[in-house]
Design a protein around this motif. Structure first.
Motif, mmCIF file in Angstrom:
data_model
loop_
_atom_site.group_PDB
_atom_site.id
_atom_site.type_symbol
_atom_site.label_atom_id
_atom_site.label_comp_id
_atom_site.label_asym_id
_atom_site.label_seq_id
_atom_site.Cartn_x
_atom_site.Cartn_y
_atom_site.Cartn_z
ATOM 1 N N ALA A 19 0.838 -1.207 0.000
ATOM 2 C CA ALA A 19 0.000 0.000 0.000
ATOM 3 C C ALA A 19 0.871 1.254 0.000
ATOM 4 N N SER A 20 1.971 1.230 0.748
ATOM 5 C CA SER A 20 2.904 2.360 0.733
ATOM 6 C C SER A 20 3.459 2.550 -0.666
ATOM 7 N N ARG A 21 3.848 1.441 -1.304
ATOM 8 C CA ARG A 21 4.381 1.513 -2.665
ATOM 9 C C ARG A 21 3.375 2.158 -3.614
ATOM 10 N N GLU A 25 3.953 5.724 -5.561
ATOM 11 C CA GLU A 25 3.983 5.687 -7.026
ATOM 12 C C GLU A 25 2.963 6.659 -7.599
ATOM 13 N N GLN A 26 1.735 6.606 -7.086
ATOM 14 C CA GLN A 26 0.640 7.401 -7.638
ATOM 15 C C GLN A 26 0.758 8.884 -7.315
ATOM 16 N N VAL A 76 -0.747 18.710 -4.566
ATOM 17 C CA VAL A 76 -0.181 17.560 -3.855
ATOM 18 C C VAL A 76 -1.122 17.122 -2.738
ATOM 19 N N LEU A 77 -1.656 18.072 -2.001
ATOM 20 C CA LEU A 77 -2.615 17.747 -0.945
ATOM 21 C C LEU A 77 -3.824 17.004 -1.519
ATOM 22 N N VAL A 81 -4.827 12.991 -0.452
ATOM 23 C CA VAL A 81 -6.136 12.583 0.056
ATOM 24 C C VAL A 81 -6.826 11.629 -0.928
ATOM 25 N N ALA A 82 -6.733 11.909 -2.218
ATOM 26 C CA ALA A 82 -7.388 11.074 -3.230
ATOM 27 C C ALA A 82 -6.840 9.651 -3.261
ATOM 28 N N HIS A 83 -5.597 9.475 -2.836
ATOM 29 C CA HIS A 83 -4.969 8.154 -2.893
ATOM 30 C C HIS A 83 -4.820 7.511 -1.517
#
Length: 119
Positions: A19-21, A25-26, A76-77, A81-83
């Motif tokens: 999940a961190s990856r 990435e995204q 970026v914020l 939040v979206a991801h």
């Protein structure tokens, strides 16, 4: 770039390295290489490191706070939040810029700062 006695690699505990990856990435465009289900190495284009399966600490609990830079905070914020990132300190000003702090899906607290006065 001077390498001698500088930070060369950083590792983070993560409840879920996959999940961190996906998150990094995204949101930040980092590249990764997996070394089994419990470790993934990253390259952000300037620094390399990894996420290992473990229980992370937050900055308020004494962990170091890694601070990333962005020309503009708002986009970026929105991506954080979206991801699946969780905002823990909304954007605030400090001498020299503005920043926010968040938890990524693996449980690490990070910050993003900008020198700009507004977005």
């Amino acid at each position: 770039m001077k390498r001698e006695r500088g930070i060369d690699y950083v590792e983070f505990a993560s409840r879920d390295p996959a999940a961190s990856r996906t998150f990094f990435e995204q949101v930040f465009g980092w590249t990764f290489e997996d070394y089994g289900p419990d470790y993934t190495a990253f390259d952000d284009g300037r620094l390399q490191g990894g996420f290992f399966r473990g229980q992370p600490l937050t900055a308020s609990a004494g962990a170091a706070l890694l601070v990333l830079y962005a020309e503009q905070l708002a986009p970026v914020l929105e991506q954080v939040v979206a991801h699946g990132g969780e905002l823990v300190k909304p954007v605030f000003a400090f001498p020299g810029g503005r920043r926010f702090q968040f938890l990524e899906p693996g449980g690490n607290e990070l910050a993003v700062w900008s020198q700009r006065d507004s977005d």
